[in-house]
Design an enzyme around this catalytic site. Structure first.
Site, mmCIF file in Angstrom:
data_model
loop_
_atom_site.group_PDB
_atom_site.id
_atom_site.type_symbol
_atom_site.label_atom_id
_atom_site.label_comp_id
_atom_site.label_asym_id
_atom_site.label_seq_id
_atom_site.Cartn_x
_atom_site.Cartn_y
_atom_site.Cartn_z
ATOM 1 N N CYS A 11 -59.900 17.601 -41.322
ATOM 2 C CA CYS A 11 -61.163 18.259 -40.975
ATOM 3 C C CYS A 11 -60.919 19.763 -40.976
ATOM 4 O O CYS A 11 -59.778 20.222 -40.810
ATOM 5 C CB CYS A 11 -61.632 17.787 -39.602
ATOM 6 N N HIS A 23 -64.508 15.814 -34.585
ATOM 7 C CA HIS A 23 -65.833 16.285 -34.172
ATOM 8 C C HIS A 23 -66.081 16.095 -32.685
ATOM 9 O O HIS A 23 -67.233 16.034 -32.231
ATOM 10 C CB HIS A 23 -66.937 15.641 -35.002
ATOM 11 N N ARG A 62 -78.334 11.058 -45.798
ATOM 12 C CA ARG A 62 -78.060 11.983 -44.697
ATOM 13 C C ARG A 62 -79.360 12.351 -43.976
ATOM 14 O O ARG A 62 -79.376 12.450 -42.735
ATOM 15 C CB ARG A 62 -77.381 13.248 -45.234
ATOM 16 N N ASN A 121 -66.532 11.897 -44.048
ATOM 17 C CA ASN A 121 -67.065 11.686 -42.701
ATOM 18 C C ASN A 121 -67.660 10.295 -42.535
ATOM 19 O O ASN A 121 -68.105 9.684 -43.509
ATOM 20 C CB ASN A 121 -68.147 12.739 -42.409
ATOM 21 N N TYR A 131 -69.742 20.578 -32.336
ATOM 22 C CA TYR A 131 -70.275 19.229 -32.167
ATOM 23 C C TYR A 131 -70.435 18.832 -30.706
ATOM 24 O O TYR A 131 -71.148 17.870 -30.410
ATOM 25 C CB TYR A 131 -69.386 18.219 -32.896
#
Length: 419
Positions: free
Chosen positions: A164, A194, A90, A144, A241
């Site tokens: 989500c 998102h 990440r 995700n 987002y």
């Protein structure tokens, strides 16, 4: 009734268990099978989960497994919550794109594509194993990037719904502002995972979003980290987002001088695992709220109750478009309110979408289709094509440069790219 959780060693898991314990009358599970190859981490999370269940008087049994085919056997539903590469990967998702002047985020832009490249093949392998030992199980994807992963699962023929927590988060926050029960608030939530906007918030059939923006505009704007003037201009509430699109360059400048989100989450996870190791702790720690995933358990319980328990209701999920948004292909995966039952989720009718939002939805949906092809096809040119289609990249030289950097950073997780 059995639920299997792939990625059961996640620090998220006690949040999920806490929700099942509190809502056990709604969804009476007999077994929750936690599946994770990390035995030490799994043992800590399972112990914490068992203490939560016992404290609340819940009789659900926790079992632990290393292999998917063992833990998922005869499951009624399988929830997948993987993070391939962990927080180390990440961190790369959040920093590599910055070297090319693009936003660094784990699910959006080049970072989101990197995550998809690592994740889609793994999830498809998991789903194939589930199909062998629990062919009638529903697969709930919380992994995700949810839209891309869900599309890949559906394309492969699996019984899948993507989940989500963005919509349920807005529902809860709006209800708190209006001092009403969350169940009284229904959202006109539209877009892709998102990449969504709240176009209305209904109470007893009346849209109260204009009232919310008038009274609480600054507070809502702070939550989504966008100027209140923009919310009034749009007349809707974008998800957090959307900031990566509406204020891309400002976000990049911020990210260049601040530690990655992965760094902060890694520290939270270390602290959480120390807490989970304490045999006297039997309640979800307050620190878990800083991990992210607010209301995750409520969303999961609601979805599973309809899929397994026979209740029919409306929930915001990720499903095939199938004509719901006429400007997208039927095979696209969208995030909208849907009627959920034992038979699955059917998108509700959606009012026409303003071109300001529809254009961006169509653009990102096309990118998601190409992202699935790149993740499955495993070739540099497919990665370049996906990046070229993404509105946050979109330049040939930049897409080619980013593709090489993303592949180099993720070779350990990309068999096709091994040196």
């Amino acid at each position: 009734m059995k639920l299997a959780v792939v990625g059961g060693g996640s620090t998220y898991t006690p949040e999920l268990i806490d929700g099942f314990a509190r809502l056990r009358e709604v969804l009476p599970l007999t077994e929750i099978a936690l599946i994770d190859p990390d035995a030490d981490r799994l043992a800590l999370v399972a112990g914490m989960s068992e203490r939560i269940l016992r404290r609340t008087g819940c009789s659900t049994r926790i079992t632990t497994w290393a292999a998917v085919e063992d833990g998922a056997r005869a499951a009624d539903a399988v929830l997948i919550q993987l993070r391939v590469g962990g927080q180390v990967a990440r961190h790369l998702d959040e920093t590599v794109p910055l070297t090319c002047g693009c936003v660094g985020q784990e699910t959006t832009g080049a970072g989101g594509l990197a995550m998809a490249l690592r994740t889609v093949p793994v999830v498809l392998d998991v789903a194939a194993k589930v199909a062998e030992v629990a062919p009638d199980a529903w697969i709930v994807d919380f992994t995700n990037p949810v839209g891309i992963v869900t599309r890949a699962l559906l394309d492969a023929g699996h019984r899948t719904i993507g989940l989500c927590n963005v919509a349920i988060g807005f529902q809860r926050r709006f209800a708190a502002l209006l001092d009403v029960e969350p169940a009284q608030v229904s959202l006109d939530h539209v877009g892709l995972n998102h990449l969504t906007w709240e176009r209305a918030a209904y109470i007893d059939g009346v849209d109260v979003l204009p009232e919310l923006l008038a009274k609480y505009g600054p507070e809502i704007a702070e939550q989504v980290v966008l100027p209140v003037s923009l919310l009034h201009l749009l007349g809707v509430v974008p998800s957090y987002y959307l900031r990566y699109f509406y204020e891309h360059d400002a976000v990049v400048r911020e990210q260049l001088v601040t530690p990655s989100r992965a760094s902060a989450v890694s520290e939270v996870e270390r602290k959480l695992l120390r807490i989970y190791a304490d045999p006297t702790v039997d309640a979800k720690p307050e620190l878990l709220g800083k991990r992210g995933g607010a209301f995750y358990s409520e969303a999961a319980v609601a979805l599973l109750t309809s899929l397994l328990g026979g209740r029919v209701d409306t929930q915001v999920v990720n499903v095939r478009n199938n004509g719901t948004l006429p400007f997208l292909p039927d095979a696209a995966v969208i995030e909208v309110p849907a009627t959920v039952s034992r038979d699955g989720a059917v998108p509700n009718a959606v009012a026409p979408v303003d071109p300001l939002f529809a254009g961006l939805i169509a653009n990102v949906s096309a990118y998601e289709e190409l992202a699935v092809r790149a993740a499955i096809g495993g070739a540099e040119d497919l990665v370049v094509r996906a990046l070229l289609a993404h509105p946050l990249v979109g330049q040939a030289d930049k897409a080619a440069d980013l593709a090489r950097r993303v592949i180099d950073a993720n070779r350990a997780h990309l068999p096709w790219a091994a040196a």
